[in-house]
Design a protein around this motif. Structure first.
Motif, mmCIF file in Angstrom:
data_model
loop_
_atom_site.group_PDB
_atom_site.id
_atom_site.type_symbol
_atom_site.label_atom_id
_atom_site.label_comp_id
_atom_site.label_asym_id
_atom_site.label_seq_id
_atom_site.Cartn_x
_atom_site.Cartn_y
_atom_site.Cartn_z
ATOM 1 N N LYS A 9 0.845 -1.187 0.000
ATOM 2 C CA LYS A 9 0.000 0.000 0.000
ATOM 3 C C LYS A 9 0.884 1.241 0.000
ATOM 4 O O LYS A 9 1.811 1.350 0.792
ATOM 5 C CB LYS A 9 -0.914 -0.007 1.221
ATOM 6 C CG LYS A 9 -2.049 0.976 1.141
ATOM 7 C CD LYS A 9 -3.129 0.641 2.158
ATOM 8 C CE LYS A 9 -4.367 1.464 1.923
ATOM 9 N NZ LYS A 9 -5.454 1.137 2.816
ATOM 10 N N GLU A 31 -6.238 10.113 -8.320
ATOM 11 C CA GLU A 31 -6.357 8.699 -7.936
ATOM 12 C C GLU A 31 -6.806 7.882 -9.146
ATOM 13 O O GLU A 31 -6.261 6.816 -9.441
ATOM 14 C CB GLU A 31 -7.348 8.551 -6.787
ATOM 15 C CG GLU A 31 -7.705 7.120 -6.456
ATOM 16 C CD GLU A 31 -9.084 6.996 -5.840
ATOM 17 O OE1 GLU A 31 -9.807 6.047 -6.220
ATOM 18 O OE2 GLU A 31 -9.447 7.825 -4.989
ATOM 19 N N ALA A 34 -4.164 7.324 -11.945
ATOM 20 C CA ALA A 34 -3.113 6.339 -11.680
ATOM 21 C C ALA A 34 -3.330 5.032 -12.423
ATOM 22 O O ALA A 34 -2.390 4.281 -12.660
ATOM 23 C CB ALA A 34 -3.012 6.077 -10.180
ATOM 24 N N SER A 52 -2.077 -1.922 -14.598
ATOM 25 C CA SER A 52 -1.871 -2.182 -13.168
ATOM 26 C C SER A 52 -2.824 -3.273 -12.693
ATOM 27 O O SER A 52 -2.424 -4.189 -11.977
ATOM 28 C CB SER A 52 -2.044 -0.906 -12.349
ATOM 29 O OG SER A 52 -3.275 -0.294 -12.631
ATOM 30 N N ALA A 65 -7.787 1.768 -5.022
ATOM 31 C CA ALA A 65 -7.270 3.041 -4.522
ATOM 32 C C ALA A 65 -8.412 3.790 -3.853
ATOM 33 O O ALA A 65 -9.581 3.487 -4.076
ATOM 34 C CB ALA A 65 -6.694 3.859 -5.671
ATOM 35 N N TYR A 74 -3.021 3.817 -2.700
ATOM 36 C CA TYR A 74 -3.078 2.806 -3.751
ATOM 37 C C TYR A 74 -2.694 1.492 -3.100
ATOM 38 O O TYR A 74 -1.754 1.435 -2.311
ATOM 39 C CB TYR A 74 -2.099 3.145 -4.884
ATOM 40 C CG TYR A 74 -2.322 4.534 -5.418
ATOM 41 C CD1 TYR A 74 -3.277 4.770 -6.394
ATOM 42 C CD2 TYR A 74 -1.620 5.616 -4.912
ATOM 43 C CE1 TYR A 74 -3.518 6.046 -6.866
ATOM 44 C CE2 TYR A 74 -1.857 6.894 -5.377
ATOM 45 C CZ TYR A 74 -2.800 7.108 -6.349
ATOM 46 O OH TYR A 74 -3.049 8.372 -6.810
ATOM 47 N N ILE A 93 2.926 -0.355 -7.756
ATOM 48 C CA ILE A 93 2.506 0.688 -6.817
ATOM 49 C C ILE A 93 3.392 1.924 -6.943
ATOM 50 O O ILE A 93 2.901 3.057 -6.946
ATOM 51 C CB ILE A 93 2.523 0.156 -5.362
ATOM 52 C CG1 ILE A 93 1.333 -0.746 -5.113
ATOM 53 C CG2 ILE A 93 2.575 1.284 -4.351
ATOM 54 C CD1 ILE A 93 0.004 -0.050 -4.945
ATOM 55 N N MET A 96 2.577 3.895 -10.069
ATOM 56 C CA MET A 96 1.274 4.548 -9.954
ATOM 57 C C MET A 96 1.330 5.794 -9.070
ATOM 58 O O MET A 96 0.571 6.730 -9.268
ATOM 59 C CB MET A 96 0.238 3.570 -9.406
ATOM 60 C CG MET A 96 -0.146 2.486 -10.382
ATOM 61 S SD MET A 96 -1.222 1.249 -9.635
ATOM 62 C CE MET A 96 -2.677 2.210 -9.267
#
Length: 185
Positions: A9, A31, A34, A52, A65, A74, A93, A96
């Motif tokens: 995270k 967000e 990403a 992703s 997210a 995320y 991660i 992103m």
């Protein structure tokens, strides 16, 4: 816990309380951005739109997210089936959070889904009550329809410069934390 999934995270210390009235909702908008691709620069992997999700899904996991008043995060979670799986999770991660491709066409495209989500938020009485409570408790005078999501008009009026400037100000390594949990065996 034995055999628990590994969760990676990334917390970016930015949320709706960092926003000015004219760009209310931009943290939530970023967000969403990403998941629309990364540049593949500065040691990060390049991700195309939706990659992703695909990369984490291929590992047997999930990604998501969220944005709130002070943090955008995320997350992905997978079982570690191969030695390289944790490295893949971290690379996804990190890209992103630190290497978004903020192209004009993807910004324009994402305004629709984010606007739809704002309308869904505004249909939820619990969210409206929470929003009004926070406004009252902290004496917040802001014209946005909702404090985290913003307003459809704010999102529709965002420019690429708005998005890039906000991203460059807040999405920096010194403003980001990564937490990893899972089975250590």
């Amino acid at each position: 816990m034995k055999n628990s999934p590994t969760v990676v995270k990334s917390y970016v210390n930015v949320g709706s309380m960092n926003e000015t009235a004219d760009i209310k909702g931009i943290s939530h908008f970023l967000e969403h951005m990403a998941f629309n691709g990364t540049n593949g620069e500065n040691g990060h992997i390049e991700l195309k739109q939706g990659d992703s999700f695909k990369k984490i899904d291929k590992l047997g996991g999930w990604a998501n997210a969220s944005t709130n008043y002070a943090v955008t995060d995320y997350v992905n979670s997978t079982p570690l089936l191969e030695d390289k799986d944790l490295e893949t999770q971290i690379k996804v991660i990190s890209a992103m959070a630190e290497d978004l491709k903020l192209s004009e066409d993807m910004i324009a495209k994402e305004k629709g889904p984010v606007s739809s989500e704002i309308n869904m938020i505004l249909d939820n009485p619990q969210t409206i009550a929470m929003d009004q409570t926070v406004r009252t408790l902290f004496n917040i005078k802001n014209p946005a329809d909702e404090l985290v999501g913003g307003s459809v008009s704010h999102i529709q009026n965002l420019t690429r410069d708005d998005v890039v400037n906000y991203y460059n100000k807040y999405y920096t390594p010194d403003n980001t934390n990564i937490v990893i949990t899972g089975d250590d065996s």
